[in-house]
Design a protein around this motif. Structure first.
Motif, PDB file in Angstrom:
ATOM      1  N   GLY A 215     -64.100  72.681 -21.182  1.00 20.92           N
ATOM      2  CA  GLY A 215     -65.265  72.891 -20.337  1.00 20.92           C
ATOM      3  C   GLY A 215     -65.744  74.325 -20.278  1.00 20.92           C
ATOM      4  N   ARG A 216     -65.284  75.161 -21.198  1.00 18.72           N
ATOM      5  CA  ARG A 216     -65.678  76.560 -21.175  1.00 18.72           C
ATOM      6  C   ARG A 216     -67.093  76.765 -21.725  1.00 18.72           C
ATOM      7  NH1 ARG A 216     -60.160  76.576 -21.747  1.00 18.72           N
ATOM      8  NH2 ARG A 216     -59.078  78.156 -20.493  1.00 18.72           N
ATOM      9  N   ILE A 217     -67.663  77.915 -21.381  1.00 20.90           N
ATOM     10  CA  ILE A 217     -68.987  78.270 -21.877  1.00 20.90           C
ATOM     11  C   ILE A 217     -68.877  78.714 -23.337  1.00 20.90           C
ATOM     12  CG2 ILE A 217     -70.885  79.931 -21.672  1.00 20.90           C
ATOM     13  CD1 ILE A 217     -70.475  79.985 -18.702  1.00 20.90           C
ATOM     14  N   ALA A 218     -69.763  78.203 -24.169  1.00 18.24           N
ATOM     15  CA  ALA A 218     -69.881  78.648 -25.555  1.00 18.24           C
ATOM     16  C   ALA A 218     -71.071  79.592 -25.664  1.00 18.24           C
ATOM     17  CB  ALA A 218     -70.055  77.453 -26.492  1.00 18.24           C
TER      18      ALA A 218
ATOM     19  N   PHE B  71     -65.239  70.805 -31.799  1.00 23.72           N
ATOM     20  CA  PHE B  71     -64.896  71.593 -30.615  1.00 23.72           C
ATOM     21  C   PHE B  71     -65.324  70.779 -29.400  1.00 23.72           C
ATOM     22  CE2 PHE B  71     -65.334  74.490 -34.134  1.00 23.72           C
ATOM     23  CZ  PHE B  71     -64.261  75.355 -33.984  1.00 23.72           C
ATOM     24  N   ARG B  72     -64.332  70.203 -28.733  1.00 26.85           N
ATOM     25  CA  ARG B  72     -64.600  69.187 -27.719  1.00 26.85           C
ATOM     26  C   ARG B  72     -64.720  69.817 -26.319  1.00 26.85           C
ATOM     27  NH1 ARG B  72     -61.238  64.050 -28.642  1.00 26.85           N
ATOM     28  NH2 ARG B  72     -59.456  65.383 -28.085  1.00 26.85           N
ATOM     29  N   ARG B  73     -65.723  69.326 -25.592  1.00 22.27           N
ATOM     30  CA  ARG B  73     -65.930  69.685 -24.194  1.00 22.27           C
ATOM     31  C   ARG B  73     -66.183  71.191 -24.025  1.00 22.27           C
ATOM     32  NH1 ARG B  73     -62.476  69.224 -20.437  1.00 22.27           N
ATOM     33  NH2 ARG B  73     -64.061  68.780 -18.873  1.00 22.27           N
ATOM     34  N   VAL B  74     -67.311  71.624 -24.564  1.00 23.26           N
ATOM     35  CA  VAL B  74     -67.761  72.989 -24.351  1.00 23.26           C
ATOM     36  C   VAL B  74     -69.145  72.950 -23.703  1.00 23.26           C
ATOM     37  CG1 VAL B  74     -66.437  73.846 -26.312  1.00 23.26           C
ATOM     38  CG2 VAL B  74     -68.819  73.185 -26.651  1.00 23.26           C
ATOM     39  N   ARG B  75     -69.570  74.080 -23.182  1.00 17.99           N
ATOM     40  CA  ARG B  75     -70.852  74.158 -22.475  1.00 17.99           C
ATOM     41  C   ARG B  75     -71.717  75.233 -23.125  1.00 17.99           C
ATOM     42  NH1 ARG B  75     -69.228  76.257 -17.296  1.00 17.99           N
ATOM     43  NH2 ARG B  75     -71.419  76.056 -16.712  1.00 17.99           N
ATOM     44  N   PRO B  76     -72.520  74.888 -24.117  1.00 22.02           N
ATOM     45  CA  PRO B  76     -73.370  75.896 -24.764  1.00 22.02           C
ATOM     46  C   PRO B  76     -74.275  76.598 -23.766  1.00 22.02           C
ATOM     47  CG  PRO B  76     -73.316  73.883 -26.068  1.00 22.02           C
ATOM     48  CD  PRO B  76     -72.655  73.564 -24.758  1.00 22.02           C
ATOM     49  N   PHE B  77     -74.177  77.907 -23.723  1.00 22.50           N
ATOM     50  CA  PHE B  77     -74.973  78.742 -22.819  1.00 22.50           C
ATOM     51  C   PHE B  77     -74.816  78.339 -21.355  1.00 22.50           C
ATOM     52  CE2 PHE B  77     -77.166  78.836 -26.941  1.00 22.50           C
ATOM     53  CZ  PHE B  77     -77.136  80.194 -27.188  1.00 22.50           C
ATOM     54  N   GLY B  78     -73.689  77.740 -21.019  1.00 22.93           N
ATOM     55  CA  GLY B  78     -73.447  77.357 -19.634  1.00 22.93           C
ATOM     56  C   GLY B  78     -74.095  76.050 -19.218  1.00 22.93           C
ATOM     57  N   GLY B  79     -74.626  75.293 -20.172  1.00 18.58           N
ATOM     58  CA  GLY B  79     -75.281  74.024 -19.868  1.00 18.58           C
ATOM     59  C   GLY B  79     -74.282  72.886 -19.726  1.00 18.58           C
ATOM     60  N   PRO B  80     -74.766  71.658 -19.859  1.00 21.31           N
ATOM     61  CA  PRO B  80     -73.889  70.489 -19.702  1.00 21.31           C
ATOM     62  C   PRO B  80     -72.776  70.469 -20.749  1.00 21.31           C
ATOM     63  CG  PRO B  80     -76.206  69.855 -19.625  1.00 21.31           C
ATOM     64  CD  PRO B  80     -76.174  71.272 -20.072  1.00 21.31           C
ATOM     65  N   VAL B  81     -71.677  69.812 -20.383  1.00 20.55           N
ATOM     66  CA  VAL B  81     -70.543  69.681 -21.297  1.00 20.55           C
ATOM     67  C   VAL B  81     -70.937  68.797 -22.478  1.00 20.55           C
ATOM     68  CG1 VAL B  81     -68.194  68.801 -21.554  1.00 20.55           C
ATOM     69  CG2 VAL B  81     -68.849  70.031 -19.475  1.00 20.55           C
TER      70      VAL B  81
ATOM     71  N   PHE C 283     -69.238  81.359 -32.683  1.00 20.20           N
ATOM     72  CA  PHE C 283     -69.376  81.372 -31.232  1.00 20.20           C
ATOM     73  C   PHE C 283     -68.055  81.759 -30.589  1.00 20.20           C
ATOM     74  CE2 PHE C 283     -68.399  77.052 -32.576  1.00 20.20           C
ATOM     75  CZ  PHE C 283     -67.358  76.664 -31.742  1.00 20.20           C
ATOM     76  N   LEU C 284     -68.125  82.039 -29.283  1.00 26.91           N
ATOM     77  CA  LEU C 284     -66.925  82.348 -28.519  1.00 26.91           C
ATOM     78  C   LEU C 284     -66.910  81.482 -27.273  1.00 26.91           C
ATOM     79  CD1 LEU C 284     -67.867  84.396 -25.920  1.00 26.91           C
ATOM     80  CD2 LEU C 284     -68.302  85.887 -27.868  1.00 26.91           C
ATOM     81  N   LEU C 285     -65.722  81.290 -26.714  1.00 29.12           N
ATOM     82  CA  LEU C 285     -65.546  80.495 -25.498  1.00 29.12           C
ATOM     83  C   LEU C 285     -65.004  81.373 -24.387  1.00 29.12           C
ATOM     84  CD1 LEU C 285     -63.952  77.150 -26.797  1.00 29.12           C
ATOM     85  CD2 LEU C 285     -66.371  77.698 -26.472  1.00 29.12           C
TER      86      LEU C 285
END
Length: 414
Positions: free
Chosen positions: A61-64, A24-34, A378-380
């Motif tokens: 770039g979505r939040i995970a 899962f490319r380019r996500v932001r766990p808990f709103g942190g860095p990509v 998880f969800l995005l």
């Protein structure tokens, strides 16, 4: 910047014959860095195994965030997706119970269809597991139990369902209810059996021993969990609650008993709340709350700080009790924040964590904290940070369970 669209099928490359790997490319766990998240056979990993050719899902770039757990829902009662039902006033528990029967007889679709419709919707909103209570009473027989099993089978791989045979009509006051609970437990049709207000509504002694004798007997004989609704306040609620803790220890059932709602706890003086909380923690009693109002929601931060497991639930969804509810646990976290006047980022984040991790602990599920070794559940969503997501409730763009996309843009996949 407008996030890129989520494309689950983009650059799909089959993995090996022995493992299922997804990047899962380019996500932001808990709103942190990509960053990237890698799922290997349903579990998050630090990176793809050597030689693996993962499928790739673009996160844009979505939040995970962890998918959520509904620790208390009644899918058999729901009118979700059914024609509008005009409710009449009800002022007591017996009147609400009678209205349940009226709505049940009015519904066009059987329990299995309605339960599936509601729980499938819950999946699209980011729910990974539920504890589902279904009424068991002479008015219904075991229709709720069998209907829930049908719905759970249809959602296998998308939703974990833990079932509770719930005597909404009472055990002592309703002939035949005890026999139905016994059958559900004996035949292993459910994971848990429930109870309701043993000292009040069910007309028992101050400690509710008539009903509790049955429930603990079933738990010891057939190995089922227990989950008792406690709406009574004051001594009528606290007496059975203390008895529940004492019996749990005596039977060696620590960690297998839950008290739901527990309206006798909010409003207790701090010293008394601490004493009761310590008693429940020592017995391993778990609690659930549904954030119905400011004076009924459990003081979950204080309770968790004293070692109790506390889960959050939807309760009834568009049933005879209320026209409200939507089985959206992110929305329920929002309501929890609203009813408790959560204002700071930490307080709002607490509400999400209760919906994610509190319910997981209660159901005995592994913590989905997006770290290597945790479930790839998880969800995005589009958003800035976790508190903003709790307040603004953005659409769930993608829902992932065990490393596989199960919902996209509000619709089930597969």
């Amino acid at each position: 910047m407008v996030p890129e669209p989520v494309r689950p099928s983009l650059q799909h490359r089959p993995g090996s014959d022995t493992m299922h790997v997804t990047l899962f490319r380019r996500v932001r766990p808990f709103g942190g860095p990509v960053t990237d998240l890698v799922a290997v056979d349903g579990v998050l990993a630090a990176g793809p195994p050597p030689g693996a050719r993962p499928s790739v899902v673009e996160g844009g770039g979505r939040i995970a965030l962890p998918t959520l757990v509904d620790a208390h829902v009644h899918p058999d009662k729901t009118g979700w997706g059914e024609p509008w039902y005009s409710r009449r006033p009800a002022h007591s528990l017996p009147e609400y119970v009678a209205a349940d029967v009226e709505l049940y007889e009015h519904q066009r679709a059987p329990v299995g269809v309605r339960a599936h419709r509601l729980l499938a919707h819950a999946v699209t909103r980011g729910t990974r597991a539920v504890r589902a209570h279904v009424d068991v009473a002479p008015a219904y027989g075991l229709a709720g139990v069998t209907g829930l099993r049908e719905a759970a089978e249809r959602l296998a791989g998308k939703l974990d369902v833990q079932s509770v045979a719930f005597p909404q009509h009472g055990v002592v006051r309703t002939p035949g209810a005890a026999e139905l609970l016994t059958e559900a437990a004996r035949e292993h049709l459910v994971d848990a059996v429930g109870g309701i207000d043993p000292a009040g509504f069910d007309g028992g002694a101050p400690d509710g021993h008539e009903q509790l004798d049955l429930l603990f007997g079933l738990a010891e004989r057939y190995g089922v969990l227990l989950d008792v609704h406690l709406h009574d306040r004051g001594a009528a609620g606290l007496g059975p609650l203390r008895a529940l803790a004492e019996r749990t220890v005596a039977a060696g059932l620590q960690g297998r008993v839950t008290a739901s709602h527990v309206f006798c706890l909010p409003g207790l003086p701090p010293a008394e709340l601490d004493a009761v909380a310590d008693l429940l923690a020592a017995a391993g009693i778990a609690l659930t709350t549904v954030a119905p109002s400011a004076h009924q929601v459990l003081p979950f931060r204080e309770l968790r700080a004293r070692g109790l497991r506390v889960g959050l639930g939807s309760d009834g969804v568009r049933d005879s009790w209320s026209p409200y509810g939507n089985a959206d646990m992110l929305h329920r976290a929002h309501l929890l924040g609203w009813t408790t006047d959560a204002r700071t980022d930490a307080e709002l984040t607490d509400c999400l964590e209760l919906a994610a991790h509190g319910g997981a602990e209660l159901l005995g599920l592994p913590r989905a904290d997006l770290a290597p070794g945790s479930p790839a559940d998880f969800l995005l969503v589009d958003g800035e940070c976790v508190p903003q997501v709790v307040v603004d409730l953005p659409p769930r763009e993608l829902v992932v369970k065990a490393g596989r996309v199960v919902a996209e843009h509000g619709r089930l996949v597969g």
